[in-house]
Design an enzyme around this catalytic site. Structure first.
Site, PDB file in Angstrom:
ATOM      1  N   ASP A  49      66.716  42.917  75.570  1.00 56.04           N
ATOM      2  CA  ASP A  49      67.554  44.086  75.277  1.00 56.04           C
ATOM      3  C   ASP A  49      67.236  44.977  73.782  1.00 56.04           C
ATOM      4  O   ASP A  49      67.438  43.967  72.832  1.00 56.04           O
ATOM      5  CB  ASP A  49      69.105  43.458  75.203  1.00 56.04           C
ATOM      6  CG  ASP A  49      70.027  44.571  74.899  1.00 56.04           C
ATOM      7  OD1 ASP A  49      70.679  45.023  75.792  1.00 56.04           O
ATOM      8  OD2 ASP A  49      70.482  44.699  73.588  1.00 56.04           O
ATOM      9  N   TYR A  54      67.848  49.898  66.640  1.00 55.92           N
ATOM     10  CA  TYR A  54      67.201  48.641  66.266  1.00 55.92           C
ATOM     11  C   TYR A  54      65.806  49.077  65.709  1.00 55.92           C
ATOM     12  O   TYR A  54      65.081  48.453  65.226  1.00 55.92           O
ATOM     13  CB  TYR A  54      67.042  47.579  67.438  1.00 55.92           C
ATOM     14  CG  TYR A  54      68.273  47.155  68.021  1.00 55.92           C
ATOM     15  CD1 TYR A  54      69.632  47.692  67.516  1.00 55.92           C
ATOM     16  CD2 TYR A  54      68.172  46.466  69.313  1.00 55.92           C
ATOM     17  CE1 TYR A  54      70.641  47.319  68.371  1.00 55.92           C
ATOM     18  CE2 TYR A  54      69.114  46.296  69.808  1.00 55.92           C
ATOM     19  CZ  TYR A  54      70.586  46.499  69.246  1.00 55.92           C
ATOM     20  OH  TYR A  54      71.837  46.267  70.062  1.00 55.92           O
ATOM     21  N   HIS A 119      75.061  53.806  74.070  1.00 54.40           N
ATOM     22  CA  HIS A 119      75.286  52.555  73.270  1.00 54.40           C
ATOM     23  C   HIS A 119      76.739  52.452  72.630  1.00 54.40           C
ATOM     24  O   HIS A 119      76.984  51.239  72.445  1.00 54.40           O
ATOM     25  CB  HIS A 119      74.613  52.755  72.041  1.00 54.40           C
ATOM     26  CG  HIS A 119      74.163  51.584  71.181  1.00 54.40           C
ATOM     27  ND1 HIS A 119      72.879  51.271  70.419  1.00 54.40           N
ATOM     28  CD2 HIS A 119      74.940  50.332  70.954  1.00 54.40           C
ATOM     29  CE1 HIS A 119      73.003  50.059  69.848  1.00 54.40           C
ATOM     30  NE2 HIS A 119      74.075  49.123  70.114  1.00 54.40           N
ATOM     31  N   SER A 150      77.990  51.013  76.861  1.00 58.49           N
ATOM     32  CA  SER A 150      78.199  49.994  76.046  1.00 58.49           C
ATOM     33  C   SER A 150      79.144  50.183  75.207  1.00 58.49           C
ATOM     34  O   SER A 150      79.614  51.319  74.759  1.00 58.49           O
ATOM     35  CB  SER A 150      76.820  49.623  75.241  1.00 58.49           C
ATOM     36  OG  SER A 150      77.200  48.381  74.354  1.00 58.49           O
ATOM     37  N   GLN A 172      78.001  46.924  78.425  1.00 53.59           N
ATOM     38  CA  GLN A 172      77.553  45.822  77.348  1.00 53.59           C
ATOM     39  C   GLN A 172      78.681  45.717  76.476  1.00 53.59           C
ATOM     40  O   GLN A 172      79.004  46.747  75.690  1.00 53.59           O
ATOM     41  CB  GLN A 172      76.043  46.274  76.831  1.00 53.59           C
ATOM     42  CG  GLN A 172      75.601  44.961  75.898  1.00 53.59           C
ATOM     43  CD  GLN A 172      74.211  45.221  75.606  1.00 53.59           C
ATOM     44  OE1 GLN A 172      74.116  45.212  74.199  1.00 53.59           O
ATOM     45  NE2 GLN A 172      73.342  45.253  76.273  1.00 53.59           N
ATOM     46  N   SER A 242      67.600  35.158  68.969  1.00 54.56           N
ATOM     47  CA  SER A 242      66.823  34.200  67.719  1.00 54.56           C
ATOM     48  C   SER A 242      65.439  34.404  67.734  1.00 54.56           C
ATOM     49  O   SER A 242      65.029  34.776  68.832  1.00 54.56           O
ATOM     50  CB  SER A 242      67.158  32.775  68.530  1.00 54.56           C
ATOM     51  OG  SER A 242      66.389  31.920  67.421  1.00 54.56           O
ATOM     52  N   ARG A 247      65.213  27.402  68.731  1.00 57.52           N
ATOM     53  CA  ARG A 247      66.841  27.914  69.247  1.00 57.52           C
ATOM     54  C   ARG A 247      66.613  28.676  70.336  1.00 57.52           C
ATOM     55  O   ARG A 247      67.326  28.839  71.208  1.00 57.52           O
ATOM     56  CB  ARG A 247      67.299  28.771  67.811  1.00 57.52           C
ATOM     57  CG  ARG A 247      67.703  27.831  66.983  1.00 57.52           C
ATOM     58  CD  ARG A 247      68.475  28.377  65.657  1.00 57.52           C
ATOM     59  NE  ARG A 247      67.741  29.466  64.812  1.00 57.52           N
ATOM     60  CZ  ARG A 247      67.126  29.067  63.835  1.00 57.52           C
ATOM     61  NH1 ARG A 247      67.008  27.427  63.498  1.00 57.52           N
ATOM     62  NH2 ARG A 247      66.770  29.826  62.905  1.00 57.52           N
TER      63      ARG A 247
HETATM   64  N1  LIG Z   1      75.555  47.335  72.486  1.00 60.59           N
HETATM   65  C1  LIG Z   1      76.025  46.801  71.116  1.00 60.59           C
HETATM   66  O1  LIG Z   1      76.608  47.453  70.310  1.00 60.59           O
HETATM   67  C2  LIG Z   1      75.320  45.626  70.684  1.00 60.59           C
HETATM   68  C3  LIG Z   1      75.902  45.211  69.275  1.00 60.59           C
HETATM   69  C4  LIG Z   1      75.458  43.778  68.708  1.00 60.59           C
HETATM   70  C5  LIG Z   1      74.404  43.167  69.386  1.00 60.59           C
HETATM   71  N2  LIG Z   1      73.906  43.742  70.689  1.00 60.59           N
HETATM   72  C6  LIG Z   1      72.583  43.011  71.401  1.00 60.59           C
HETATM   73  O2  LIG Z   1      72.965  41.486  71.573  1.00 60.59           O
HETATM   74  C7  LIG Z   1      72.381  40.785  71.089  1.00 60.59           C
HETATM   75  C8  LIG Z   1      72.646  39.779  70.519  1.00 60.59           C
HETATM   76  O3  LIG Z   1      73.830  39.968  69.594  1.00 60.59           O
HETATM   77  P1  LIG Z   1      73.773  39.405  68.170  1.00 60.59           P
HETATM   78  O4  LIG Z   1      72.029  39.512  67.745  1.00 60.59           O
HETATM   79  O5  LIG Z   1      74.175  40.437  67.205  1.00 60.59           O
HETATM   80  O6  LIG Z   1      74.364  38.262  67.974  1.00 60.59           O
HETATM   81  P2  LIG Z   1      73.960  36.632  68.446  1.00 60.59           P
HETATM   82  O7  LIG Z   1      73.040  36.554  69.539  1.00 60.59           O
HETATM   83  O8  LIG Z   1      75.346  36.201  68.892  1.00 60.59           O
HETATM   84  O9  LIG Z   1      73.613  35.726  67.298  1.00 60.59           O
HETATM   85  C9  LIG Z   1      72.104  35.998  66.756  1.00 60.59           C
HETATM   86  C10 LIG Z   1      72.262  35.133  65.518  1.00 60.59           C
HETATM   87  O10 LIG Z   1      72.600  33.677  65.710  1.00 60.59           O
HETATM   88  C11 LIG Z   1      71.444  32.793  65.395  1.00 60.59           C
HETATM   89  N3  LIG Z   1      71.458  31.982  66.637  1.00 60.59           N
HETATM   90  C12 LIG Z   1      70.840  32.318  67.833  1.00 60.59           C
HETATM   91  N4  LIG Z   1      70.689  31.363  68.484  1.00 60.59           N
HETATM   92  C13 LIG Z   1      71.334  29.944  67.861  1.00 60.59           C
HETATM   93  C14 LIG Z   1      71.314  28.803  68.151  1.00 60.59           C
HETATM   94  N5  LIG Z   1      71.027  28.069  69.062  1.00 60.59           N
HETATM   95  N6  LIG Z   1      71.817  27.912  67.115  1.00 60.59           N
HETATM   96  C15 LIG Z   1      72.219  28.494  65.758  1.00 60.59           C
HETATM   97  N7  LIG Z   1      72.033  29.788  65.338  1.00 60.59           N
HETATM   98  C16 LIG Z   1      71.577  30.586  66.468  1.00 60.59           C
HETATM   99  C17 LIG Z   1      70.177  33.666  65.164  1.00 60.59           C
HETATM  100  O11 LIG Z   1      69.649  33.180  63.965  1.00 60.59           O
HETATM  101  P3  LIG Z   1      67.867  33.064  64.293  1.00 60.59           P
HETATM  102  O12 LIG Z   1      67.296  34.329  64.646  1.00 60.59           O
HETATM  103  O13 LIG Z   1      67.521  32.562  62.815  1.00 60.59           O
HETATM  104  O14 LIG Z   1      67.733  31.772  65.162  1.00 60.59           O
HETATM  105  C18 LIG Z   1      70.867  35.048  64.872  1.00 60.59           C
HETATM  106  O15 LIG Z   1      71.056  35.024  63.470  1.00 60.59           O
HETATM  107  C19 LIG Z   1      71.425  41.618  69.913  1.00 60.59           C
HETATM  108  O16 LIG Z   1      70.173  41.137  69.540  1.00 60.59           O
HETATM  109  C20 LIG Z   1      71.416  42.924  70.553  1.00 60.59           C
HETATM  110  O17 LIG Z   1      70.422  42.989  71.466  1.00 60.59           O
HETATM  111  C21 LIG Z   1      74.420  45.069  71.318  1.00 60.59           C
END
Ligand SMILES: NC(=O)c1ccc[n+]([C@@H]2O[C@H](COP(=O)([O-])OP(=O)(O)OC[C@H]3O[C@@H](n4cnc5c(N)ncnc54)[C@H](OP(=O)(O)O)[C@@H]3O)[C@@H](O)[C@H]2O)c1
Length: 286
Positions: A49, A54, A119, A150, A172, A242, A247
């Site tokens: 994704d 990004y 988005h 989204s 999303q 991650s 992780r």
């Molecule tokens: N459509 C939208 O508006 C929107 C908005 C936000 C996000 N997104 C998408 O959704 C994806 C995920 O959301 P997000 O990146 O905001 O948040 P997330 O996946 O909830 O959290 C990512 C963070 O958590 C840490 N993490 C991941 N797995 C872990 C584990 N098992 N234990 C401890 N820490 C862990 C990661 O650190 P490390 O990398 O250091 O492991 C990173 O800092 C994004 O990357 C993006 O593709 C979409």
């Protein structure tokens, strides 16, 4: 042990012949996106994704090519936030640029993405319509297999009925135990719109929650794994991000164990509604 909603499932999309891998991999704020995506693909993730926002669409494309995995076996999602000058052709051109960054094609094979999303609804009624019309053209050109949205609330989805020729296959949303989107998800599900869940582990900010810690201890897992498992058992498609190999692996360790009905009921009580969101919340934007 049979697993509910295994990460190895591919989920059908309403109105499409395509299927989408149940577990996704997000690359927002990825430190070294090319390397992280390569590692994720090596570990078995098959749904990536990204988004124009990004600034790593080209890195995703480079990693997919470098992986040696056939393009058809990898599901790639990208997104565009705002239209260009509220003009369908200019907006479409920006979308084509995204596709060519990710997959420029090879020989006779035309490049494409699997899913292209609006988005955010934040561009207002006219902007939303321009973005959707451009996506419909992009799909007709074969540059994306499916199109979706989204951060859309019910009002934005209802509004689409007045201008959309194609129904979005997915919405999303930020979905996790603290933001369960109970107003939006049943509405989407009643229309066959699939839910992909972003920020599924709340960026590890709520992993000290006593209920999650208790459930995690009972299963010998980490609270973040409990959040991903909850998402899967609810039927959503979580997109954990991650950059860390261990992780990434932990976030895939979802098969062969189940949350109990009591676990699911306890997690249900954690919902804080929109207040539990950690990202900006555009679902009510005009
Ligand atoms: N459509 C939208 O508006 C929107 C908005 C936000 C996000 N997104 C998408 O959704 C994806 C995920 O959301 P997000 O990146 O905001 O948040 P997330 O996946 O909830 O959290 C990512 C963070 O958590 C840490 N993490 C991941 N797995 C872990 C584990 N098992 N234990 C401890 N820490 C862990 C990661 O650190 P490390 O990398 O250091 O492991 C990173 O800092 C994004 O990357 C993006 O593709 C979409």
């Amino acid at each position: 042990m049979a697993t509910t909603n295994s990460i190895h499932d591919r989920v059908p999309l309403t109105g499409s012949s395509a299927t989408i891998p149940r577990l996704g991999y997000g690359v927002y704020k990825s430190d070294d996106c090319r390397q992280s995506v390569l590692t994720a693909l090596e570990l078995g993730y098959r749904h990536i994704d990204t988004a124009q926002l990004y600034r790593n669409e080209a890195d995703v494309g480079a990693a997919v090519r470098a992986s040696g995995i056939p393009r058809k076996d990898i599901y790639i999602v990208t997104k565009m936030q705002f239209p260009v000058d509220n003009d369908v052709e200019k907006t479409l051109e920006r979308m084509r640029e995204s596709v060519s960054k990710i997959d420029a094609g090879e020989g006779d094979r035309k490049g494409y993405v699997d899913l292209f999303l609006v988005h955010t609804p934040a561009s207002g009624p006219e902007g939303r319509q321009v973005l959707w019309k451009a996506l419909e053209f992009l799909k007709a050109e074969g540059l994306t297999v499916d199109i979706g949205v989204s951060n859309y609330g019910p009002r934005h989805l209802l509004e689409m009925e007045s201008y959309a020729s194609v129904t979005p296959v997915c919405n999303q949303l930020e979905v996790h135990p603290f933001c369960q989107q109970k107003d939006v998800i049943p509405f989407c599900q009643s229309r066959g719109i699939l839910i992909t869940a972003y920020a599924p582990v709340v960026r590890n900010r709520r992993s000290d929650n006593a209920i999650l810690v208790g459930i995690a201890e009972a299963h010998g897992k980490h609270p973040t794994q409990i959040m991903i498992k909850w998402s899967l058992q609810k039927g959503y498609l979580p997109l954990p991000k991650s950059d860390n190999r261990e992780r990434m692996k932990a976030n895939m360790d979802m098969d062969g164990w189940e949350l109990t009905e009591a676990d699911m009921a306890d997690i249900e009580t954690l919902d804080e509604g929109p207040k539990g969101a950690i990202c900006p919340y555009p679902l009510n934007s005009p």
